[in-house]
Enzyme design. Structure first.
Site, PDB file in Angstrom:
ATOM      1  N   ARG A  45       5.055 -88.051-118.532  1.00 62.57           N
ATOM      2  CA  ARG A  45       5.642 -89.329-118.140  1.00 62.57           C
ATOM      3  C   ARG A  45       4.541 -90.306-117.737  1.00 62.57           C
ATOM      4  NH1 ARG A  45       9.571 -87.810-120.398  1.00 62.57           N
ATOM      5  NH2 ARG A  45      11.690 -87.613-119.590  1.00 62.57           N
TER       6      ARG A  45
ATOM      7  N   HIS B  49       6.259 -92.557-127.320  1.00 59.93           N
ATOM      8  CA  HIS B  49       7.132 -91.538-126.697  1.00 59.93           C
ATOM      9  C   HIS B  49       7.831 -90.724-127.804  1.00 59.93           C
ATOM     10  CE1 HIS B  49       9.501 -90.543-122.811  1.00 59.93           C
ATOM     11  NE2 HIS B  49       9.583 -89.525-123.656  1.00 59.93           N
TER      12      HIS B  49
HETATM   13  P1  NAP Z   1       9.851 -77.382-116.826  1.00 63.27           P
HETATM   14  O1  NAP Z   1      10.252 -76.190-117.618  1.00 63.27           O
HETATM   15  O2  NAP Z   1      10.676 -77.791-115.667  1.00 63.27           O
HETATM   16  O3  NAP Z   1       8.348 -77.129-116.343  1.00 63.27           O
HETATM   17  C1  NAP Z   1       7.728 -77.869-115.356  1.00 63.27           C
HETATM   18  C2  NAP Z   1       6.412 -77.183-114.981  1.00 63.27           C
HETATM   19  O4  NAP Z   1       5.722 -78.026-114.056  1.00 63.27           O
HETATM   20  C3  NAP Z   1       6.644 -75.835-114.273  1.00 63.27           C
HETATM   21  O5  NAP Z   1       5.648 -74.926-114.659  1.00 63.27           O
HETATM   22  C4  NAP Z   1       6.474 -76.218-112.793  1.00 63.27           C
HETATM   23  O6  NAP Z   1       5.993 -75.161-111.975  1.00 63.27           O
HETATM   24  C5  NAP Z   1       5.401 -77.280-112.888  1.00 63.27           C
HETATM   25  N1  NAP Z   1       5.438 -78.162-111.719  1.00 63.27           N
HETATM   26  C6  NAP Z   1       6.421 -78.970-111.304  1.00 63.27           C
HETATM   27  N2  NAP Z   1       6.075 -79.607-110.164  1.00 63.27           N
HETATM   28  C7  NAP Z   1       4.842 -79.162-109.858  1.00 63.27           C
HETATM   29  C8  NAP Z   1       3.954 -79.431-108.800  1.00 63.27           C
HETATM   30  N3  NAP Z   1       4.253 -80.288-107.829  1.00 63.27           N
HETATM   31  N4  NAP Z   1       2.788 -78.787-108.794  1.00 63.27           N
HETATM   32  C9  NAP Z   1       2.458 -77.903-109.774  1.00 63.27           C
HETATM   33  N5  NAP Z   1       3.253 -77.613-110.805  1.00 63.27           N
HETATM   34  C10 NAP Z   1       4.435 -78.233-110.848  1.00 63.27           C
HETATM   35  O7  NAP Z   1       9.732 -78.666-117.778  1.00 63.27           O
HETATM   36  P2  NAP Z   1       9.495 -78.724-119.358  1.00 63.27           P
HETATM   37  O8  NAP Z   1      10.757 -78.486-120.093  1.00 63.27           O
HETATM   38  O9  NAP Z   1       8.321 -77.887-119.684  1.00 63.27           O
HETATM   39  O10 NAP Z   1       9.136 -80.279-119.523  1.00 63.27           O
HETATM   40  C11 NAP Z   1       8.067 -80.872-118.814  1.00 63.27           C
HETATM   41  C12 NAP Z   1       8.141 -82.385-118.892  1.00 63.27           C
HETATM   42  O11 NAP Z   1       7.763 -82.826-120.201  1.00 63.27           O
HETATM   43  C13 NAP Z   1       9.535 -82.982-118.718  1.00 63.27           C
HETATM   44  O12 NAP Z   1       9.874 -83.089-117.345  1.00 63.27           O
HETATM   45  C14 NAP Z   1       9.398 -84.328-119.375  1.00 63.27           C
HETATM   46  O13 NAP Z   1       9.021 -85.324-118.444  1.00 63.27           O
HETATM   47  C15 NAP Z   1       8.248 -84.149-120.369  1.00 63.27           C
HETATM   48  N6  NAP Z   1       8.717 -84.291-121.764  1.00 63.27           N
HETATM   49  C16 NAP Z   1       8.193 -85.291-122.521  1.00 63.27           C
HETATM   50  C17 NAP Z   1       8.594 -85.436-123.833  1.00 63.27           C
HETATM   51  C18 NAP Z   1       8.009 -86.495-124.712  1.00 63.27           C
HETATM   52  O14 NAP Z   1       8.531 -86.766-125.783  1.00 63.27           O
HETATM   53  N7  NAP Z   1       6.925 -87.112-124.335  1.00 63.27           N
HETATM   54  C19 NAP Z   1       9.548 -84.551-124.372  1.00 63.27           C
HETATM   55  C20 NAP Z   1      10.050 -83.556-123.574  1.00 63.27           C
HETATM   56  C21 NAP Z   1       9.631 -83.417-122.262  1.00 63.27           C
HETATM   57  P3  NAP Z   1       6.910 -73.842-111.723  1.00 63.27           P
HETATM   58  O15 NAP Z   1       6.951 -73.139-113.070  1.00 63.27           O
HETATM   59  O16 NAP Z   1       6.167 -73.076-110.720  1.00 63.27           O
HETATM   60  O17 NAP Z   1       8.243 -74.346-111.284  1.00 63.27           O
HETATM   61  C1  GLV Z   2      11.781 -86.681-123.332  1.00 64.17           C
HETATM   62  O1  GLV Z   2      10.960 -87.406-122.872  1.00 64.17           O
HETATM   63  C2  GLV Z   2      12.439 -85.632-122.612  1.00 64.17           C
HETATM   64  O2  GLV Z   2      12.300 -85.574-121.391  1.00 64.17           O
HETATM   65  O3  GLV Z   2      13.131 -84.823-123.259  1.00 64.17           O
END
Ligand code: NAP
Ligand code: GLV
Length: 316
Positions: free
Chosen positions: A231, A279
Site C-alpha cells: 500500500r 496497482h
Molecule cells: P496477510 O496474509 O494478512 O499477511 C500479512 C503479513 O504481514 C503477516 O505475515 C503478518 O505477520 C505481517 N504483519 C502484519 N503487521 C505486522 C507488523 N506490525 N509487524 C510485522 N509484521 C506484520 O496478507 P496478504 O494476503 O499476504 O496480503 C498482504 C497485503 O498485500 C494486503 O494487506 C494488501 O495491502 C497487499 N496487496 C496488494 C495487492 C496489489 O495489487 N498491489 C494485491 C493484493 C494484496 P503475522 O504472520 O505474524 O500475522
Molecule cells: C489489492 O490491492 C488487494 O488488497 O487485494
C-alpha cells in the site's frame, strides 16, 4: 439467503451472474444508495459508509481483495460503522499469489541483471557492459510473510538469491531466513541489515504506516532497491526521493501510491529510477474470488468456521 454486492468501477452484472451460478437460490442485489433492506451477507470493495448505515442483520462482510484497509479506515474514522456481530472476511490468495510472485521475481531479476541501468544507458545511447550483481549475496528481504509474502519469498528464493522474511509472529519457511517481532525493533534491524532488495507485502495498519522511511532505507545495503506492492501509506514519499538522490537507494518499483491514480504532476513520474505500475501487481480474479467466497458462504450457512477472518483490532 440475501446477498448485497458492491464493486465500484466494474461490470457488476458479470459478477452477479457468476455469484448466482455459484450460489443458486441466493437472492443477490447490487447495493444502491437508499437500500436499507435486510441482507445476510455483503460482498464489497471500497464500500461507502452508507452501505452499513442500516441494521440489516449481516452475518459476514466479504472484502473483494486481500487488504481490508479501506473498510477498516471507515471504522476508525467513524467507530461503529461495521455491524458488530458480522465477520469481516478477506480474500486469501484466490489467484493473487502467482501474479504477485511473477511481479516481484521480474523486479528482482531486473535489478540483479541491471536491466534498469541498461534502460537508462539506452536513453543516453551509451554502450557499456555492466557486471551483474553477485547472485549468492544479492539478498532479498520480504516484509510480511502472510498468504502472499510467504509465496513471494519462496518464488524469489527459486531464483537462487538469499531470501529473508519478516513477520509479527515467528515462522518457519523452507529456504527462507525468518525474523519476527516489532517493526522498528532489534529483530527488524537485523532483518534489514545488508538487504539488497526490500519487498513490502505488509497490510496497511496504524503499526505499519510509514514503515518505508529514511531510517529503514539507511539500514539496507548501500544502493539497495525497493519494491512496494502493498500500500502507498507504507511509504514516506519524500524519503524515497531523498534516498535516490543520495544513493542510499538505487531504484524503486512501485505498484501502490498514497494517492491513486498517481496525479500527473507527482514527482515520481519524473524520476527515471522509479518504475510505476497502476496497482496491478495482483488483480482480483473474478472466478477464483467467487468460488472462494461462495464456499465460505456455504460453510458459514452450515454453522462452520472459515479462514480469512480479519482481526479488527489488529487491523488485518
Ligand atoms: P496477510 O496474509 O494478512 O499477511 C500479512 C503479513 O504481514 C503477516 O505475515 C503478518 O505477520 C505481517 N504483519 C502484519 N503487521 C505486522 C507488523 N506490525 N509487524 C510485522 N509484521 C506484520 O496478507 P496478504 O494476503 O499476504 O496480503 C498482504 C497485503 O498485500 C494486503 O494487506 C494488501 O495491502 C497487499 N496487496 C496488494 C495487492 C496489489 O495489487 N498491489 C494485491 C493484493 C494484496 P503475522 O504472520 O505474524 O500475522
Ligand atoms: C489489492 O490491492 C488487494 O488488497 O487485494
Amino acid at each position: 439467503m440475501k446477498i448485497l454486492f458492491w464493486l465500484p468501477q466494474a461490470d457488476a452484472s458479470t459478477w452477479l451472474a457468476g455469484l448466482r451460478h455459484a450460489l443458486p437460490g441466493a437472492e443477490l442485489r447490487e447495493w444502491q444508495p437508499g437500500d436499507t433492506a435486510p441482507a445476510d451477507y455483503a460482498i464489497v470493495w471500497h464500500p461507502p459508509r452508507e452501505l452499513f448505515a442500516a441494521p440489516r442483520g449481516l452475518c459476514a462482510v466479504f472484502n473483494l481483495g486481500a487488504g481490508v484497509d479501506a473498510i477498516l479506515a471507515l471504522e476508525r474514522e467513524h467507530p461503529g460503522t461495521l455491524p458488530q456481530d458480522a465477520l469481516l472476511v478477506r480474500l486469501e490468495d484466490s489467484g493473487m499469489a502467482p501474479q504477485m510472485a511473477e511481479y516481484v521475481q521480474h523486479a528482482v531479476l531486473r535489478y540483479l541483471r541491471r536491466f534498469d541501468e541498461y534502460a537508462l544507458q539506452q536513453a543516453r545511447r551509451e554502450w557499456h557492459v555492466l557486471a551483474p550483481h553477485p547472485r549468492e549475496s544479492f539478498t532479498v528481504g520480504v516484509l510480511g510473510l502472510g498468504v502472499l509474502g510467504a509465496q513471494v519469498a519462496q518464488a524469489v528464493a527459486a531464483l537462487g538469491v538469499p531470501v529473508r522474511g519478516f513477520s509479527r509472529s515467528a515462522k518457519t519457511i523452507d529456504g527462507i531466513e525468518t525474523f519476527s517481532g516489532e517493526l522498528r525493533g532489534p529483530q527488524f534491524n537485523a532483518f534489514l541489515d545488508d538487504v539488497n532488495v526490500l519487498v513490502n507485502l505488509l497490510p496497511a495498519t496504524p503499526d505499519t504506516e510509514n514503515v518505508l522511511n529514511a531510517a529503514t532505507f539507511d539500514k539496507l545495503a548501500r544502493g539497495a532497491y525497493l519494491v512496494n506492492v502493498a500500500r502507498g501509506t507504507h511509504l514516506v514519499e519524500q524519503d524515497l526521493l531523498d534516498a535516490l538522490k543520495h544513493g542510499t537507494l538505487a531504484a524503486a518499483t512501485l505498484d501502490v501510491f498514497y494517492t491513486e491514480p498517481l496525479p500527473p504532476e507527482h514527482a515520481f513520474w519524473r524520476e527515471p529510477r522509479i518504475t510505476i505500475t497502476p496497482h496491478s501487481s495482483a488483480l482480483t480474479l473474478r472466478e477464483e474470488a467467487i468460488s472462494q467466497i461462495a464456499d465460505k458462504i456455504e460453510a458459514l450457512s452450515r454453522g462452520k468456521t472459515v479462514s480469512g477472518v480479519v482481526h479488527i483490532q489488529r487491523g488485518y
